[in-house]
Each structure stands twice: as structure tokens, then as C-alpha cells.
Design a protein around this motif. Structure first.
Motif, PDB file in Angstrom:
ATOM      1  N   ASP A 142      -2.844   5.478   8.301  1.00 33.73           N
ATOM      2  CA  ASP A 142      -3.810   4.387   8.308  1.00 33.73           C
ATOM      3  C   ASP A 142      -4.370   4.245   9.721  1.00 33.73           C
ATOM      4  OD1 ASP A 142      -5.273   2.136   7.548  1.00 33.73           O
ATOM      5  OD2 ASP A 142      -3.610   0.776   7.923  1.00 33.73           O
ATOM      6  N   SER A 185      -8.065   5.255   5.090  1.00 33.08           N
ATOM      7  CA  SER A 185      -8.535   4.075   5.813  1.00 33.08           C
ATOM      8  C   SER A 185      -9.509   3.220   5.020  1.00 33.08           C
ATOM      9  CB  SER A 185      -9.213   4.518   7.122  1.00 33.08           C
ATOM     10  OG  SER A 185      -9.713   3.404   7.832  1.00 33.08           O
ATOM     11  N   GLY A 186      -9.480   1.943   5.314  1.00 32.96           N
ATOM     12  CA  GLY A 186     -10.459   1.034   4.753  1.00 32.96           C
ATOM     13  C   GLY A 186     -11.733   1.019   5.582  1.00 32.96           C
ATOM     14  N   GLN A 195     -15.034   2.304   6.779  1.00 36.79           N
ATOM     15  CA  GLN A 195     -16.009   3.243   6.239  1.00 36.79           C
ATOM     16  C   GLN A 195     -17.174   3.493   7.200  1.00 36.79           C
ATOM     17  OE1 GLN A 195     -17.131   2.399   2.208  1.00 36.79           O
ATOM     18  NE2 GLN A 195     -15.032   1.939   1.568  1.00 36.79           N
ATOM     19  N   PHE A 239     -11.452   7.221   2.073  1.00 38.62           N
ATOM     20  CA  PHE A 239     -11.528   5.764   1.997  1.00 38.62           C
ATOM     21  C   PHE A 239     -10.449   5.270   1.043  1.00 38.62           C
ATOM     22  CE2 PHE A 239     -16.376   6.114   2.716  1.00 38.62           C
ATOM     23  CZ  PHE A 239     -16.183   6.281   4.084  1.00 38.62           C
ATOM     24  N   LYS A 240      -9.813   4.166   1.380  1.00 38.53           N
ATOM     25  CA  LYS A 240      -8.724   3.653   0.553  1.00 38.53           C
ATOM     26  C   LYS A 240      -9.176   3.311  -0.869  1.00 38.53           C
ATOM     27  CE  LYS A 240      -5.439   1.941   3.996  1.00 38.53           C
ATOM     28  NZ  LYS A 240      -4.693   0.774   4.503  1.00 38.53           N
ATOM     29  N   ASP A 241     -10.416   2.878  -1.028  1.00 39.76           N
ATOM     30  CA  ASP A 241     -10.844   2.510  -2.387  1.00 39.76           C
ATOM     31  C   ASP A 241     -11.175   3.734  -3.247  1.00 39.76           C
ATOM     32  OD1 ASP A 241     -13.246   3.322  -1.292  1.00 39.76           O
ATOM     33  OD2 ASP A 241     -14.244   1.376  -1.461  1.00 39.76           O
ATOM     34  N   GLN A 242     -11.017   4.936  -2.678  1.00 38.20           N
ATOM     35  CA  GLN A 242     -11.257   6.167  -3.429  1.00 38.20           C
ATOM     36  C   GLN A 242      -9.984   6.995  -3.625  1.00 38.20           C
ATOM     37  OE1 GLN A 242     -14.265   6.953  -4.747  1.00 38.20           O
ATOM     38  NE2 GLN A 242     -15.044   5.012  -3.959  1.00 38.20           N
ATOM     39  N   LEU A 243      -8.846   6.442  -3.231  1.00 35.05           N
ATOM     40  CA  LEU A 243      -7.598   7.215  -3.264  1.00 35.05           C
ATOM     41  C   LEU A 243      -7.232   7.728  -4.652  1.00 35.05           C
ATOM     42  CD1 LEU A 243      -5.268   5.253  -0.814  1.00 35.05           C
ATOM     43  CD2 LEU A 243      -6.388   7.445  -0.450  1.00 35.05           C
ATOM     44  N   PHE A 283       0.835  -1.197   0.000  1.00 33.73           N
ATOM     45  CA  PHE A 283       0.000   0.000   0.000  1.00 33.73           C
ATOM     46  C   PHE A 283       0.872   1.251   0.000  1.00 33.73           C
ATOM     47  CE2 PHE A 283      -2.360   3.388   2.173  1.00 33.73           C
ATOM     48  CZ  PHE A 283      -3.470   3.467   1.340  1.00 33.73           C
ATOM     49  N   THR A 332      -8.925   8.777  -7.049  1.00 33.19           N
ATOM     50  CA  THR A 332      -9.670   9.949  -7.492  1.00 33.19           C
ATOM     51  C   THR A 332      -9.690  11.083  -6.476  1.00 33.19           C
ATOM     52  OG1 THR A 332     -11.723   8.954  -6.650  1.00 33.19           O
ATOM     53  CG2 THR A 332     -11.194   8.592  -8.968  1.00 33.19           C
TER      54      THR A 332
END
Length: 226
Positions: A65, A93-94, A96, A114-118, A19, A120
Motif C-alpha cells: 500500500d 493503492s487507493g 489514482q 487501484f484498490k477498487d479494481q483488485l 483490507f 478483477t
């Protein structure tokens, strides 16, 4: 002067090497495509390593994190406050869940992604935070406000002792919505200098020293509605 760019020192704190590598790749991409440069001054995989590097390197920004076994990022935030850390902390962070966002912001973070939006959101988040503004993307802010309004219902009495003028309440409402001084001035048809004067008065009345602290306290005490 051409060819020079402002450098922002950054400390990466995450226990996953892959990561951290991904963040380095993103920051290198930003270095090649924006007017602000990012200089990674250290990497940490634990709270103790993060505190040690912070003391040695004094980074302007910490990308933190919330999962740092055997402790967590909330502990790190509290420890950084004890060290009188003067920089900013942006949570990556993961987690949510609303309560994680609430706890992180209450502990002094300037933003939460959120990590899944990094891919953008990271560049905008960093740019916002280093310009002394709170960063909460819509999917984070919704839950953040929901939880604070829950606590507001339990804390309205405490807010009754804070005497804000009508204009100060208007400024505070825009502040909570993430508006910059310039945007607040435009909305209220006043000068930026007047906005700053109102914020100084608001901070003094709330007993806080930053925009983040003001937002947290205002929502917690039921001083604003949104």
C-alpha cells in the motif's frame, strides 16, 4: 508430480487489517483455482515492519500500500532498494493520481493496481509481475504515459546521448507497451533469442538492470513515443 504447484511467497503490507483480510481471501481463492499457489509469509502495517519481515522472510513478492503512516509506500520502495531486495513489489493503492503512479514506478515498483479494481485485476497483476513483466492496466497506463511524456518534453536533450539502433528502438517501443519477449518477437518477425540480445544491449546502453527501469528511463529521456 501431480498435485504439486509452484508456491510464491508473499508479504502483505497495508495498515488496514480488514483490507489485508480481503487480500488473504482473494489469494486463498486463487490457490484453489490456479496452478500457482500463494504463501503469505507475513503481514506488516508499517514501513519498519515491512523491512524487518522482508529481511527475515525474503518474500518473492510484496503487495504494498502507499499509505503507511507516518511514512508512505514510496519510502518503503526506496528502503527496499537500499536493502538490495531481490523480489518484486506490486502496488495496491487507493491513489489514482498520475503522479503517484509515476513516483511508485520510478522508485522500482513492477506494477500498480487501484484498490477498487483488485477483484478483477489482482490475479493477472501478480501473474504478470512474477513472470518479470510490468503490469499497468489501461486506466493506469494512460495517466502513466501522459505524465512521462510531460517529462519527456523537458528531457529530450539528455536522450540524445543514447545511441540505439533502429531495431533496438523498435524493441524498446514494444517493451514500453508492455509486450512480452514472445510478443515482441512476433511483432518484429525475429526470434525470442534475438529479442533477448537486443534487450541486453538496450539495458547496457541505458545503464539499467530491469524492464521496469528501462521503461522508466526510456520514457523519461524521450527515447520512445507512444
Amino acid at each position: 508430480m501431480n498435485g504439486t504447484k509452484e508456491l510464491v511467497s508473499i508479504l502483505l503490507v497495508d495498515d488496514e487489517p480488514h483490507f489485508r483480510q480481503g487480500i488473504r481471501t482473494l489469494l486463498n481463492f486463487y490457490n484453489n483455482s490456479s496452478g500457482v499457489g500463494f504463501n503469505i509469509v507475513g503481514e506488516a502495517a508499517s514501513v519498519e515492519q515491512a523491512l524487518k519481515l522482508t529481511t527475515e522472510q525474503h518474500p518473492a513478492l510484496i503487495l504494498l500500500d502507499l499509505e503507511l503512516p507516518p511514512e508512505d509506500g514510496i519510502t518503503a520502495l526506496h528502503r527496499l532498494t537500499e536493502l538490495s531486495y531481490k523480489g518484486k513489489v506490486l502496488i495496491l493503492s487507493g491513489h489514482q493520481q498520475d503522479d503517484w503512479v509515476f513516483r511508485a514506478m520510478q522508485a522500482g515498483a513492477w506494477g500498480y493496481v487501484f484498490k477498487d479494481q483488485l477483484a478483477t485485476q489482482l490475479h493477472e497483476a501478480i501473474s504478470t509481475v512474477i513472470n518479470n513483466k510490468v503490469y499497468l492496466p489501461p486506466e493506469v497506463a494512460t495517466g502513466f504515459f501522459r505524465l512521462f511524456h510531460y517529462y519527456t518534453g523537458q528531457s529530450l536533450t539528455a536522450g540524445n546521448g543514447i545511441q540505439l539502433t533502429e531495431r533496438e528502438r523498435e524493441v524498446l517501443n514494444w517493451l514500453v507497451q508492455g509486450a512480452s519477449n514472445e510478443q515482441i518477437a512476433k511483432h518484429l518477425y525475429i526470434t525470442v533469442a534475438t529479442v533477448k540480445a537486443h534487450l541486453t544491449a538496450i539495458f547496457e546502453k541505458l545503464g539499467v538492470a530491469s524492464r521496469t527501469q528501462a521503461i522508466v528511463k526510456a520514457l523519461k529521456m524521450g527515447l520512445v513515443c507512444s
